[in-house]
Design a protein around this motif. Structure first.
Motif, PDB file in Angstrom:
ATOM      1  N   THR A   1       0.827  -1.199   0.000  1.00  0.00           N
ATOM      2  CA  THR A   1       0.000   0.000   0.000  1.00  0.00           C
ATOM      3  C   THR A   1       0.863   1.251   0.000  1.00  0.00           C
ATOM      4  O   THR A   1       1.797   1.371   0.811  1.00  0.00           O
TER       5      THR A   1
ATOM      6  N   TYR B   1       0.448   5.452   0.075  1.00  0.00           N
ATOM      7  CA  TYR B   1      -0.502   6.552   0.304  1.00  0.00           C
ATOM      8  C   TYR B   1       0.145   7.876  -0.077  1.00  0.00           C
ATOM      9  O   TYR B   1       1.310   8.083   0.231  1.00  0.00           O
ATOM     10  N   PRO B   2      -0.551   8.791  -0.770  1.00  0.00           N
ATOM     11  CA  PRO B   2      -1.951   8.668  -1.221  1.00  0.00           C
ATOM     12  C   PRO B   2      -2.121   7.788  -2.448  1.00  0.00           C
ATOM     13  O   PRO B   2      -3.177   7.222  -2.661  1.00  0.00           O
ATOM     14  N   SER B   3      -1.072   7.674  -3.297  1.00  0.00           N
ATOM     15  CA  SER B   3      -1.129   6.784  -4.455  1.00  0.00           C
ATOM     16  C   SER B   3       0.283   6.611  -4.980  1.00  0.00           C
ATOM     17  O   SER B   3       1.166   7.453  -4.741  1.00  0.00           O
TER      18      SER B   3
ATOM     19  N   LYS C   1       1.430   9.668  -7.085  1.00  0.00           N
ATOM     20  CA  LYS C   1       1.733  10.868  -6.296  1.00  0.00           C
ATOM     21  C   LYS C   1       3.083  10.742  -5.609  1.00  0.00           C
ATOM     22  O   LYS C   1       3.883  11.689  -5.584  1.00  0.00           O
ATOM     23  N   VAL C   2       3.351   9.575  -5.047  1.00  0.00           N
ATOM     24  CA  VAL C   2       4.636   9.359  -4.371  1.00  0.00           C
ATOM     25  C   VAL C   2       5.773   9.397  -5.379  1.00  0.00           C
ATOM     26  O   VAL C   2       6.825   9.998  -5.135  1.00  0.00           O
TER      27      VAL C   2
ATOM     28  N   LYS D   1       6.661  12.933  -6.331  1.00  0.00           N
ATOM     29  CA  LYS D   1       7.506  13.612  -5.343  1.00  0.00           C
ATOM     30  C   LYS D   1       8.930  13.076  -5.370  1.00  0.00           C
ATOM     31  O   LYS D   1       9.903  13.844  -5.278  1.00  0.00           O
TER      32      LYS D   1
END
Length: 309
Positions: free
Chosen positions: A218, A220-222, A225-226, A229
């Protein structure tokens, strides 16, 4: 032949120049050590980012991302709008450092169909402006004392152009210091990032065939997105490393140039010293000859006077 006064003035002038070249050599040596230490300090962070990106790409092999070259759009044959980040120095007297970078940058710009030119360093900006190239006017960053903040600001500028689709590819043209005697021009495409630089294609294909179950993995958030960054931080880290390595290469080139100048000055002083001694000996010999000639003339005059009496 120059007289002794002229030779002494030349010797003094060369000695004064040697003081400057020696001082510049010492300053560049100190800056080079600091730059090398900065590079060593950032390497663990840089490698950590690579491992995180690799981990995500292996577990999500089917994911396409804006900042990577795994999109179907990137495989299409089309004219690419290229941006070139050219890293030069702010000062001269660094041997061929600036010349080599500018020569390669000019070649790549001339070959590009469409380009945006982002130049770091006063030498590079002056060169391209004098050659009539269009450069980013608001991109005025110094090459002296590179910092992470400066690398982050440059990266934000580049990402902004890329996100607005004003450019398709970003190349960084700088210098890689191989050793204390050699530095080569380095060209790296930093956007979109090359998938094969992080994980082998075989691993991605294997992951697709195995259809990895990511229910237990998992993010987070997706993942996108990770990864976005991480890509930003990775490019920032690369940009910082390129700025620091460029600074180190410049200082190393300046060290070598100043050492060569000092060695040449010492050779000139040696030659001038020999010439000075030769001229001085010739002057002394001439003075002795004149004294002896005057003494002989005086003695002859006295003999003539005694005969007359």
């Amino acid at each position: 032949m120059a007289n002794t006064k002229e030779i002494q003035n030349r010797i003094k002038s060369i000695q004064d120049t040697m003081k400057i070249t020696k001082a510049m050599y010492m300053m560049s040596s100190m800056k080079l050590r600091k730059a090398k230490q900065k590079l060593e300090n950032t390497e663990p962070y840089y490698h950590g980012l690579q491992e995180q990106i690799k981990d995500i790409m292996v577990h999500f092999p089917n994911m396409e991302h804006l900042y990577f070259d795994n999109r179907s759009k990137d495989r299409m044959e089309e004219i690419k709008r290229k941006a070139f980040v050219v890293i030069t120095g702010d000062k001269g007297m660094a041997g061929a450092y600036n010349h080599n970078v500018l020569k390669e940058a000019k070649r790549m710009v001339d070959e590009a169909e469409s380009y945006r030119l982002l130049v770091v360093g006063e030498i590079g900006r002056h060169f391209f402006q004098s050659q009539g190239y269009e450069i980013e006017r608001n991109f005025t960053y110094s090459a002296t004392n590179p910092s992470m903040h400066r690398a982050r600001v440059i990266t934000e500028h580049v990402f902004d152009l890329y996100n607005r689709e004003e450019i398709d590819e970003v190349f960084v043209i700088g210098t890689e210091m191989i050793n204390s005697m050699r530095a080569d021009v380095r060209v790296e495409m930093v956007m979109p990032l090359k998938t094969r630089d992080f994980v082998a294609q075989e691993l991605i294909d294997e992951a697709k065939e195995d259809r990895i179950n990511n229910d237990w993995y998992t993010i987070y958030p997706s993942p996108k997105k990770v990864l976005e960054k991480l890509a930003y931080n990775y490019v920032t880290g690369y940009m910082y490393g390129a700025l620091v390595e460029g600074s180190a290469s410049e200082e190393n080139s300046r060290m070598m140039a100043m050492k060569s100048a000092t060695d040449n000055a010492e050779a000139m002083l040696s030659e001038l010293s020999v010439e000075f001694n030769r001229v001085r000996q010739a002057a002394i010999t001439q003075e002795i000859t004149e004294v002896i000639g005057g003494a002989k003339a005086l003695a002859n005059k006295k003999k003539k006077q005694s005969k007359v009496r």
